[in-house]
Design a protein around this motif. Sequence first.
Motif, PDB file in Angstrom:
ATOM      1  N   GLN A  23       0.830  -1.201   0.000  1.00 24.70           N
ATOM      2  CA  GLN A  23       0.000   0.000   0.000  1.00 24.70           C
ATOM      3  C   GLN A  23       0.870   1.259   0.000  1.00 24.70           C
ATOM      4  O   GLN A  23       0.554   2.236  -0.684  1.00 24.70           O
ATOM      5  N   ALA A  24       1.963   1.234   0.736  1.00 27.41           N
ATOM      6  CA  ALA A  24       2.872   2.375   0.761  1.00 27.41           C
ATOM      7  C   ALA A  24       3.490   2.592  -0.617  1.00 27.41           C
ATOM      8  O   ALA A  24       3.615   3.732  -1.083  1.00 27.41           O
ATOM      9  N   LEU A  25       3.854   1.499  -1.307  1.00 25.75           N
ATOM     10  CA  LEU A  25       4.461   1.624  -2.631  1.00 25.75           C
ATOM     11  C   LEU A  25       3.441   2.078  -3.678  1.00 25.75           C
ATOM     12  O   LEU A  25       3.776   2.858  -4.575  1.00 25.75           O
ATOM     13  N   GLU A  26       2.193   1.629  -3.550  1.00 26.34           N
ATOM     14  CA  GLU A  26       1.152   2.102  -4.470  1.00 26.34           C
ATOM     15  C   GLU A  26       0.954   3.596  -4.304  1.00 26.34           C
ATOM     16  O   GLU A  26       0.832   4.334  -5.280  1.00 26.34           O
ATOM     17  N   ASP A  29       3.834   5.471  -5.803  1.00 30.20           N
ATOM     18  CA  ASP A  29       3.747   5.570  -7.257  1.00 30.20           C
ATOM     19  C   ASP A  29       2.897   6.763  -7.681  1.00 30.20           C
ATOM     20  O   ASP A  29       3.159   7.401  -8.700  1.00 30.20           O
ATOM     21  N   ARG A  30       1.864   7.051  -6.884  1.00 29.67           N
ATOM     22  CA  ARG A  30       0.981   8.184  -7.197  1.00 29.67           C
ATOM     23  C   ARG A  30       1.563   9.518  -6.740  1.00 29.67           C
ATOM     24  O   ARG A  30       1.585  10.489  -7.491  1.00 29.67           O
ATOM     25  N   ASP A  31       2.003   9.572  -5.470  1.00 24.01           N
ATOM     26  CA  ASP A  31       2.358  10.847  -4.840  1.00 24.01           C
ATOM     27  C   ASP A  31       3.855  11.126  -4.783  1.00 24.01           C
ATOM     28  O   ASP A  31       4.251  12.244  -4.470  1.00 24.01           O
ATOM     29  N   GLY A  32       4.672  10.131  -5.020  1.00 27.04           N
ATOM     30  CA  GLY A  32       6.118  10.294  -4.938  1.00 27.04           C
ATOM     31  C   GLY A  32       6.660   9.789  -3.614  1.00 27.04           C
ATOM     32  O   GLY A  32       6.013   9.915  -2.565  1.00 27.04           O
ATOM     33  N   ALA A  37       7.068   9.022   2.276  1.00 27.66           N
ATOM     34  CA  ALA A  37       7.985   8.726   3.375  1.00 27.66           C
ATOM     35  C   ALA A  37       7.773   9.699   4.527  1.00 27.66           C
ATOM     36  O   ALA A  37       7.727   9.296   5.693  1.00 27.66           O
ATOM     37  N   GLN A  38       7.611  10.954   4.215  1.00 28.49           N
ATOM     38  CA  GLN A  38       7.386  11.961   5.246  1.00 28.49           C
ATOM     39  C   GLN A  38       6.043  11.734   5.934  1.00 28.49           C
ATOM     40  O   GLN A  38       5.952  11.789   7.161  1.00 28.49           O
ATOM     41  N   ASP A  39       4.999  11.462   5.159  1.00 31.24           N
ATOM     42  CA  ASP A  39       3.664  11.255   5.725  1.00 31.24           C
ATOM     43  C   ASP A  39       3.614  10.035   6.644  1.00 31.24           C
ATOM     44  O   ASP A  39       2.938  10.045   7.664  1.00 31.24           O
ATOM     45  N   LEU A  40       4.310   8.972   6.268  1.00 31.41           N
ATOM     46  CA  LEU A  40       4.269   7.729   7.043  1.00 31.41           C
ATOM     47  C   LEU A  40       5.357   7.654   8.111  1.00 31.41           C
ATOM     48  O   LEU A  40       5.390   6.709   8.896  1.00 31.41           O
ATOM     49  N   GLY A  41       6.274   8.605   8.105  1.00 36.00           N
ATOM     50  CA  GLY A  41       7.351   8.595   9.087  1.00 36.00           C
ATOM     51  C   GLY A  41       8.410   7.547   8.794  1.00 36.00           C
ATOM     52  O   GLY A  41       9.016   6.988   9.708  1.00 36.00           O
ATOM     53  N   LEU A  42       8.629   7.278   7.511  1.00 35.85           N
ATOM     54  CA  LEU A  42       9.618   6.288   7.084  1.00 35.85           C
ATOM     55  C   LEU A  42      10.798   6.995   6.431  1.00 35.85           C
ATOM     56  O   LEU A  42      10.678   8.113   5.951  1.00 35.85           O
ATOM     57  N   ALA A  43      11.909   6.301   6.374  1.00 43.29           N
ATOM     58  CA  ALA A  43      13.053   6.816   5.633  1.00 43.29           C
ATOM     59  C   ALA A  43      12.802   6.588   4.141  1.00 43.29           C
ATOM     60  O   ALA A  43      12.249   5.555   3.752  1.00 43.29           O
ATOM     61  N   GLU A  44      13.173   7.557   3.330  1.00 42.21           N
ATOM     62  CA  GLU A  44      13.005   7.407   1.878  1.00 42.21           C
ATOM     63  C   GLU A  44      13.735   6.169   1.374  1.00 42.21           C
ATOM     64  O   GLU A  44      13.234   5.455   0.510  1.00 42.21           O
ATOM     65  N   ALA A  45      14.909   5.903   1.944  1.00 41.12           N
ATOM     66  CA  ALA A  45      15.707   4.749   1.511  1.00 41.12           C
ATOM     67  C   ALA A  45      14.947   3.438   1.698  1.00 41.12           C
ATOM     68  O   ALA A  45      15.101   2.509   0.904  1.00 41.12           O
ATOM     69  N   MET A  46      14.103   3.374   2.722  1.00 44.49           N
ATOM     70  CA  MET A  46      13.342   2.152   2.960  1.00 44.49           C
ATOM     71  C   MET A  46      12.342   1.925   1.819  1.00 44.49           C
ATOM     72  O   MET A  46      12.208   0.809   1.314  1.00 44.49           O
ATOM     73  N   LEU A  47      11.653   2.986   1.414  1.00 43.31           N
ATOM     74  CA  LEU A  47      10.696   2.852   0.309  1.00 43.31           C
ATOM     75  C   LEU A  47      11.408   2.512  -0.997  1.00 43.31           C
ATOM     76  O   LEU A  47      10.915   1.688  -1.766  1.00 43.31           O
TER      77      LEU A  47
END
Length: 88
Positions: A23-26, A29-32, A37-47
């Motif tokens: 779901q995060a990757l979908e 794909d839409r929002d960048g 990453a910022q919205d979910l509190g994840l590191a960009e590298a993880m995505l």
Amino acid sequence: MKTKKEEARKTVRNKYTSQFKEQALERADRDGIPKVAQDLGLAEAMLYSWRTKRRNTGGNPLKSKSSSKPSCPALNGKMPAWKTRRPS
């Protein structure tokens, strides 16, 4: 020397379900990736890592690693012959 606080501090690793990753990757794909990453509190590298793994598996859903499975099923938990010591 480390203080007691530094010794007590441990890194906490989060485990994410394959459904969450997909779901995060979908959404990425839409929002960048940076925005998601910022919205979910994840590191960009993880995505980026999840996206690469998804691409390498042919688009199959990402699956969480399970520690209960042996790392090499063909060995069935036995030591390979090439790793054993030979008598001198």
